[in-house]
Design a protein around this motif. Structure first.
Motif, PDB file in Angstrom:
ATOM      1  N   GLU B 109       0.833  -1.209   0.000  1.00  0.00           N
ATOM      2  CA  GLU B 109       0.000   0.000   0.000  1.00  0.00           C
ATOM      3  C   GLU B 109       0.863   1.253   0.000  1.00  0.00           C
ATOM      4  O   GLU B 109       0.669   2.160  -0.813  1.00  0.00           O
ATOM      5  CB  GLU B 109      -0.878  -0.054   1.252  1.00  0.00           C
ATOM      6  CG  GLU B 109      -1.822   1.085   1.445  1.00  0.00           C
ATOM      7  CD  GLU B 109      -2.596   0.902   2.751  1.00  0.00           C
ATOM      8  OE1 GLU B 109      -2.813  -0.268   3.158  1.00  0.00           O
ATOM      9  OE2 GLU B 109      -2.969   1.901   3.361  1.00  0.00           O
ATOM     10  N   ALA B 110       1.842   1.279   0.895  1.00  0.00           N
ATOM     11  CA  ALA B 110       2.660   2.477   1.040  1.00  0.00           C
ATOM     12  C   ALA B 110       3.601   2.646  -0.142  1.00  0.00           C
ATOM     13  O   ALA B 110       3.669   3.723  -0.742  1.00  0.00           O
ATOM     14  CB  ALA B 110       3.445   2.415   2.353  1.00  0.00           C
ATOM     15  N   VAL B 111       4.300   1.573  -0.503  1.00  0.00           N
ATOM     16  CA  VAL B 111       5.323   1.717  -1.539  1.00  0.00           C
ATOM     17  C   VAL B 111       4.686   1.975  -2.909  1.00  0.00           C
ATOM     18  O   VAL B 111       4.944   2.988  -3.557  1.00  0.00           O
ATOM     19  CB  VAL B 111       6.235   0.474  -1.581  1.00  0.00           C
ATOM     20  CG1 VAL B 111       7.160   0.548  -2.780  1.00  0.00           C
ATOM     21  CG2 VAL B 111       7.032   0.389  -0.291  1.00  0.00           C
ATOM     22  N   LEU B 138     -10.495   1.205 -11.610  1.00  0.00           N
ATOM     23  CA  LEU B 138     -10.827  -0.189 -11.873  1.00  0.00           C
ATOM     24  C   LEU B 138     -10.725  -1.009 -10.584  1.00  0.00           C
ATOM     25  O   LEU B 138     -11.639  -1.752 -10.218  1.00  0.00           O
ATOM     26  CB  LEU B 138      -9.851  -0.727 -12.924  1.00  0.00           C
ATOM     27  CG  LEU B 138     -10.298  -1.952 -13.702  1.00  0.00           C
ATOM     28  CD1 LEU B 138     -11.460  -1.576 -14.609  1.00  0.00           C
ATOM     29  CD2 LEU B 138      -9.139  -2.495 -14.525  1.00  0.00           C
ATOM     30  N   ILE B 139      -9.604  -0.845  -9.877  1.00  0.00           N
ATOM     31  CA  ILE B 139      -9.377  -1.641  -8.666  1.00  0.00           C
ATOM     32  C   ILE B 139     -10.430  -1.321  -7.610  1.00  0.00           C
ATOM     33  O   ILE B 139     -10.998  -2.216  -6.982  1.00  0.00           O
ATOM     34  CB  ILE B 139      -7.963  -1.371  -8.105  1.00  0.00           C
ATOM     35  CG1 ILE B 139      -6.915  -1.955  -9.042  1.00  0.00           C
ATOM     36  CG2 ILE B 139      -7.811  -1.977  -6.719  1.00  0.00           C
ATOM     37  CD1 ILE B 139      -5.506  -1.575  -8.681  1.00  0.00           C
ATOM     38  N   ILE B 140     -10.708  -0.021  -7.441  1.00  0.00           N
ATOM     39  CA  ILE B 140     -11.663   0.364  -6.409  1.00  0.00           C
ATOM     40  C   ILE B 140     -13.050  -0.181  -6.722  1.00  0.00           C
ATOM     41  O   ILE B 140     -13.808  -0.560  -5.836  1.00  0.00           O
ATOM     42  CB  ILE B 140     -11.691   1.904  -6.257  1.00  0.00           C
ATOM     43  CG1 ILE B 140     -10.380   2.384  -5.620  1.00  0.00           C
ATOM     44  CG2 ILE B 140     -12.870   2.361  -5.409  1.00  0.00           C
ATOM     45  CD1 ILE B 140     -10.233   3.884  -5.565  1.00  0.00           C
ATOM     46  N   SER B 141     -13.372  -0.285  -8.019  1.00  0.00           N
ATOM     47  CA  SER B 141     -14.747  -0.676  -8.353  1.00  0.00           C
ATOM     48  C   SER B 141     -14.959  -2.187  -8.357  1.00  0.00           C
ATOM     49  O   SER B 141     -16.093  -2.647  -8.403  1.00  0.00           O
ATOM     50  CB  SER B 141     -15.137  -0.065  -9.705  1.00  0.00           C
ATOM     51  OG  SER B 141     -14.168  -0.363 -10.655  1.00  0.00           O
ATOM     52  N   SER B 183      -5.100  -3.941  -2.166  1.00  0.00           N
ATOM     53  CA  SER B 183      -5.459  -3.307  -3.441  1.00  0.00           C
ATOM     54  C   SER B 183      -6.331  -2.064  -3.283  1.00  0.00           C
ATOM     55  O   SER B 183      -6.025  -1.013  -3.845  1.00  0.00           O
ATOM     56  CB  SER B 183      -6.146  -4.321  -4.348  1.00  0.00           C
ATOM     57  OG  SER B 183      -7.286  -4.830  -3.700  1.00  0.00           O
ATOM     58  N   GLY B 184      -7.392  -2.176  -2.525  1.00  0.00           N
ATOM     59  CA  GLY B 184      -8.299  -1.037  -2.386  1.00  0.00           C
ATOM     60  C   GLY B 184      -7.608   0.160  -1.753  1.00  0.00           C
ATOM     61  O   GLY B 184      -7.640   1.273  -2.284  1.00  0.00           O
ATOM     62  N   SER B 185      -6.916  -0.095  -0.646  1.00  0.00           N
ATOM     63  CA  SER B 185      -6.212   0.984   0.048  1.00  0.00           C
ATOM     64  C   SER B 185      -5.088   1.534  -0.801  1.00  0.00           C
ATOM     65  O   SER B 185      -4.815   2.731  -0.796  1.00  0.00           O
ATOM     66  CB  SER B 185      -5.633   0.480   1.366  1.00  0.00           C
ATOM     67  OG  SER B 185      -6.637  -0.127   2.123  1.00  0.00           O
ATOM     68  N   LEU B 186      -4.446   0.645  -1.532  1.00  0.00           N
ATOM     69  CA  LEU B 186      -3.351   1.046  -2.412  1.00  0.00           C
ATOM     70  C   LEU B 186      -3.852   2.074  -3.427  1.00  0.00           C
ATOM     71  O   LEU B 186      -3.239   3.119  -3.643  1.00  0.00           O
ATOM     72  CB  LEU B 186      -2.836  -0.204  -3.106  1.00  0.00           C
ATOM     73  CG  LEU B 186      -1.596  -0.190  -3.982  1.00  0.00           C
ATOM     74  CD1 LEU B 186      -1.055  -1.615  -4.062  1.00  0.00           C
ATOM     75  CD2 LEU B 186      -1.893   0.283  -5.368  1.00  0.00           C
ATOM     76  N   ASP B 239      -5.542   2.774   8.462  1.00  0.00           N
ATOM     77  CA  ASP B 239      -5.717   1.533   7.720  1.00  0.00           C
ATOM     78  C   ASP B 239      -5.011   0.368   8.412  1.00  0.00           C
ATOM     79  O   ASP B 239      -5.509  -0.755   8.396  1.00  0.00           O
ATOM     80  CB  ASP B 239      -5.177   1.731   6.298  1.00  0.00           C
ATOM     81  CG  ASP B 239      -5.860   0.800   5.328  1.00  0.00           C
ATOM     82  OD1 ASP B 239      -7.093   0.626   5.462  1.00  0.00           O
ATOM     83  OD2 ASP B 239      -5.182   0.230   4.457  1.00  0.00           O
ATOM     84  N   ILE B 240      -3.852   0.608   9.030  1.00  0.00           N
ATOM     85  CA  ILE B 240      -3.163  -0.456   9.759  1.00  0.00           C
ATOM     86  C   ILE B 240      -4.080  -0.989  10.858  1.00  0.00           C
ATOM     87  O   ILE B 240      -4.256  -2.194  11.016  1.00  0.00           O
ATOM     88  CB  ILE B 240      -1.839   0.055  10.370  1.00  0.00           C
ATOM     89  CG1 ILE B 240      -0.844   0.405   9.261  1.00  0.00           C
ATOM     90  CG2 ILE B 240      -1.229  -1.001  11.282  1.00  0.00           C
ATOM     91  CD1 ILE B 240       0.454   0.991   9.781  1.00  0.00           C
TER      92      ILE B 240
END
Lengths: 353, 307
Positions: B109-111, B138-141, B183-186, B239-240
C-alpha cells in the motif's frame, strides 16, 4: 533525503566581471497562457533594463502582467499553461532564455533573486527559517549544513531580526508578518544577487512595518549595489524608493521615465488616472477620482490602444489624426521628451496642455 | 508530548470498556441457542446442557454475565471457547498470522501507492497520471471477493507463481493475499498522494524553492513531498488499525488462519467470550494506531504541537 553531491555547483553561468551596461535587459518579452478557453496574452512585448544600484518600479493594477513578467525572468512560470512566446532576457549580456536548465538554475539565487508578497505562504511551513535560508548556501556553494546555519544567523542579523541566533531554529509561523518578510529578504540576499525582484514586498504588511521593510531594502541595496525591480501598485512606495518607473497596462509598458517626471507630468492618460486616484491630504473630505471601467480581459484585449474604452481623451474617426485613431491604431512606446517614453498618440497634448 | 500520549492512552480504557460491553450485548442478542448449535444433530442430554450453560454463565442476565467477564479480566482471564480453549491462546495463535498479512499489505500500500501517486501528481494530466486514474478506478470498483478469486485463479492456479492457499511457504505465501488485501487501500493512497502532491506543486513555497535555484530533485523531495505526506500518513495509520482487525474475505479465500477467520467462526458459534476478546483487541489496535498517526503529525508538521 538528498545526497550532498547534488548541491555542488560552481555557477559558471555567472560572470565574475560583468560587462559594462545594464545588468538586466528585457527585450520584447511576450508571455501567454494557453488555456482551454483560449490564449490569454499576459505580457505583450515589454522591454526594460536595470542598471547596477538602480531601482526600477513596475507599476500597474492587478492583471497588468507585472508579476508574470517577473516570474518569466525568474523562470518560475507555471508552464503549462504559461509559455514565453518571444523576446529575450539578457542577464549580464547573456540571454537566459537560451541557456539550458542547469545554467538557468545557477542564476536563480546568486544572479537574480526574488522576494514574494506573502511571506507566510512563500516560506515552507515545515522547515525552520534557518534551514530555508541556509539552503541557498548548500544548493549553490555546497556548504555544510552546520556552516549554512551559521551563515543564516549572520543574514538574519543583517536584516535586523532580533536575537537571530536564538530564532534560527524557529518556524515561519512563529514570526510576525514583518519578521517573516525579513526572513524572505535574508534568503533572497544570501548569495549577493546582482538583481533583486521584489513582488509587492509590503502589500501584506501593516503600514508601520511597510516603511521599515522598505527602509531595510533601500539600505541593503546601498550596501550591495544590486539592481532592484520593485513590483507594486503602491504609488507612495514608488515615490519614495524608485529611480525610474515603468507603468504597465494590459501586458504592455505604457509609460516610463524618472519617478519625478512621471508623477508630476504624466504623458499617458492611464497614468493621469492613477495619479488622480491617490488620496490627497489637501483634498480631504472630497471624493477620490477612480479610473472608470474595468481592466481589460487579457484574452480579448481591445483593438488599437488597449486603454481606449476607459480613456477620457480617446479619439476615433474624424476626431482622430491620420494613423492615430485610438480605436484602430496601437500606439507604440515612443520617446516623448528626453528620457521619457509613452505609448499614447496624444502624449504631447497631455505634456503641453 | 509525553503527557499528551499518556493522556490519550488513559482515555482508551473507558473506550475499551464501552466497546466490550456493546459487543457483549450484541452477542447476547443473537438469536438461537449456542449450546444446541454446539451439539449439532446429536442429541444432548438436558443435564449436560444445563452444566454447560452454568459453566459459561449463559443463564445469567446480560449485566451479570458482563460483570463476571470483567471480574475474570482483572486477572487476565479472557475466558475460553466452548471447547475450553483459552481465548488468549486463540489470539496468540492467530494474531501473528494477521500481523504478517497486515505488514505485507501495508508495505504494498505504502510503496506502490506512494510512488504511483507522486509521479502522477508531479505530471498532472500526463500519460502516467491518466494510467493511474484508470487503474485505480478499476481496482476500487471491483469487489475484493472477485479480486481475490481472480488473482488466486490466475496467479495461483494457472500461472503457478504463488501458492494457491495456506501459509505453509512462509512469507512468500503472504505476498498474493497481501497484495489483494492492499489493493483497495493502495488505489486510495495513490489517489490521495496524487491530489496532495499536485496541490502542493502549485504552493507558493514550492515556487519559492524554485526561485532559490534549488535542483529539481530537491524541490520535489524536500519541498513538495514532505508537505504532501500528511494526509497520506493519516490514512495509512488508520488503515493499519483496520487491517489488523483481520480481513475476513481475504483470509477465507486464501485459507489463512488469522484473526478475521477466528472472529467469523466465533460469531457463527455465538462464542461470546471469543468475540468480545478479539473485537476489543481490534478496537484497541485501531485507537493505538490513530494515536501513532497523531504523534507523527507533530513530527511532520511543526505547526502542530500538543500539550
Amino acid at each position: 533525503m538528498t545526497s550532498s553531491s547534488g548541491y555542488i555547483s560552481s555557477t559558471p553561468a555567472l560572470e565574475p566581471n560583468p560587462t559594462a551596461g545594464p545588468v538586466l535587459e528585457v527585450e520584447d518579452l511576450h508571455v501567454e497562457f494557453r488555456t482551454r478557453n483560449g490564449v490569454v496574452n499576459a505580457v505583450n512585448g515589454i522591454s526594460y533594463s536595470v542598471d547596477q544600484g538602480e531601482t526600477l518600479a513596475i507599476l500597474g493594477e492587478s492583471g497588468s502582467g507585472k508579476s508574470v513578467s517577473a516570474q518569466a525572468i525568474m523562470g518560475i512560470l507555471d508552464s503549462p499553461p504559461a509559455v514565453i512566446a518571444g523576446g529575450g532576457i539578457n542577464f549580464q549580456g547573456r540571454d537566459i532564455l537560451k541557456m539550458n536548465e542547469e545554467e538557468q538554475r545557477q542564476i536563480r539565487g546568486p544572479g537574480i533573486a526574488m522576494i514574494f508578497q506573502d511571506a507566510l505562504s512563500a516560506l515552507n511551513p515545515v522547515y525552520s527559517v534557518g534551514f530555508q535560508i541556509g539552503e541557498m548556501f548548500r544548493a549553490h556553494r555546497g556548504t555544510s549544513r552546520k556552516e549554512a546555519k551559521q551563515h543564516a544567523i549572520e543574514l538574519m542579523d543583517r536584516v535586523r531580526i532580533p536575537a537571530a541566533a536564538r530564532r534560527v531554529n524557529d518556524y515561519p509561523h512563529q514570526f510576525s508578518g514583518g519578521m517573516r518578510q525579513r526572513v524572505m529578504i535574508a534568503m533572497a540576499l544570501a548569495l549577493d544577487p546582482r538583481i533583486l525582484i521584489a513582488d509587492e514586498p509590503t502589500t501584506a504588511l501593516d503600514v508601520t512595518v511597510q516603511a521599515q521593510v522598505m527602509d531595510l531594502l533601500k539600505d541593503l541595496q546601498r550596501d550591495t549595489g544590486m539592481g532592484l525591480i520593485l513590483i507594486t501598485h503602491d504609488l507612495g512606495v514608488v515615490n519614495e524608493v524608485a529611480d525610474r518607473v515603468a507603468v504597465m497596462y494590459a501586458g504592455r509598458i505604457v509609460e516610463t521615465g524618472t519617478v519625478d517626471d512621471v508623477f508630476t507630468r504624466p504623458a499617458m492618460p492611464y497614468t493621469v488616472g492613477l495619479m488622480n486616484s491617490i488620496p490627497q491630504v489637501e483634498a480631504k473630505g472630497g471624493r477620490l477620482q477612480p479610473i472608470i471601467g474595468q481592466p481589460p480581459n487579457l484574452a480579448r484585449i481591445p483593438s488599437g490602444c488597449p486603454f481606449h474604452p476607459r480613456c477620457p481623451m480617446a479619439r476615433t474617426g474624424a476626431a482622430a489624426a491620420p494613423d492615430r485613431d485610438c480605436v484602430a491604431d496601437l500606439p507604440p512606446l515612443r520617446v516623448v521628451t528626453v528620457g521619457r517614453e509613452a505609448a499614447c498618440h496624444y502624449s504631447e497634448e497631455l505634456l503641453n496642455g | 508530548m509525553g503527557r499528551y500520549v499518556a493522556r490519550r492512552l488513559l482515555l482508551t480504557i473507558p473506550v475499551l470498556i464501552g466497546a466490550s460491553f456493546l459487543i457483549f450485548a450484541m452477542v447476547y442478542a443473537l438469536p438461537g441457542d449456542p449450546i444446541r448449535a454446539l451439539a449439532g444433530d446429536r442429541p444432548l442430554s438436558p443435564a449436560v446442557a444445563a452444566q454447560l450453560r452454568a459453566q459459561f454463565n449463559l443463564g445469567d442476565p446480560l449485566l451479570v454475565q458482563y460483570a463476571k467477564y470483567l471480574g475474570n479480566l482483572t486477572h487476565l482471564d479472557l475466558g475460553t471457547d466452548f471447547h475450553n480453549r483459552p481465548v488468549l491462546e486463540i489470539i496468540s495463535d492467530r494474531l501473528p498470522v494477521t500481523a504478517k498479512l497486515t505488514l505485507v499489505a501495508v508495505f504494498f500500500e505504502a510503496v506502490i501507492g506512494l510512488v504511483a501517486g507522486v509521479f502522477a501528481g508531479i505530471r498532472r494530466n500526463g500519460y502516467f497520471d491518466n494510467l493511474v486514474l484508470v487503474s485505480t478506478t478499476l481496482i476500487i470498483s471491483i469487489p475484493i471477493l472477485v479480486l481475490a478469486f481472480l488473482s488466486q485463479y490466475i496467479f495461483g492456479l494457472k500461472l503457478g507463481w504463488f501458492p494457491i492457499a495456506g501459509i505453509t511457504e512462509g512469507w512468500y505465501s503472504y505476498l498474493l493475499p497481501g497484495l489483494v488485501l492492499a489493493s483497495g487501500s493502495l488505489a486510495y493512497v495513490a489517489r490521495l498522494t496524487r491530489t496532495s502532491v499536485a496541490e502542493n506543486m502549485r504552493a507558493d513555497y514550492v515556487r519559492t524553492a524554485r526561485a532559490k535555484g534549488l535542483p529539481h530533485r530537491t524541490v520535489i523531495m524536500r519541498h513538495t513531498l514532505r508537505n504532501s505526506l500528511i494526509p497520506v500518513v493519516t490514512f495509512i495509520g488508520a488503515d493499519i488499525g483496520a487491517l489488523l482487525g483481520g480481513a475476513i474475505v481475504t483470509e477465507a479465500v486464501f485459507n489463512i488462519p488469522g484473526i478475521g477467520r477466528a472472529v467469523f467462526d466465533a460469531v457463527r458459534g455465538q462464542e461470546g467470550a471469543v468475540v468480545v476478546g478479539i473485537v476489543t483487541l481490534m478496537v484497541f489496535f485501531f485507537i493505538f494506531f490513530n494515536l501513532v498517526v497523531d504523534v507523527l503529525y507533530a513530527v511532520l508538521d511543526p505547526r502542530i504541537r500538543y500539550d
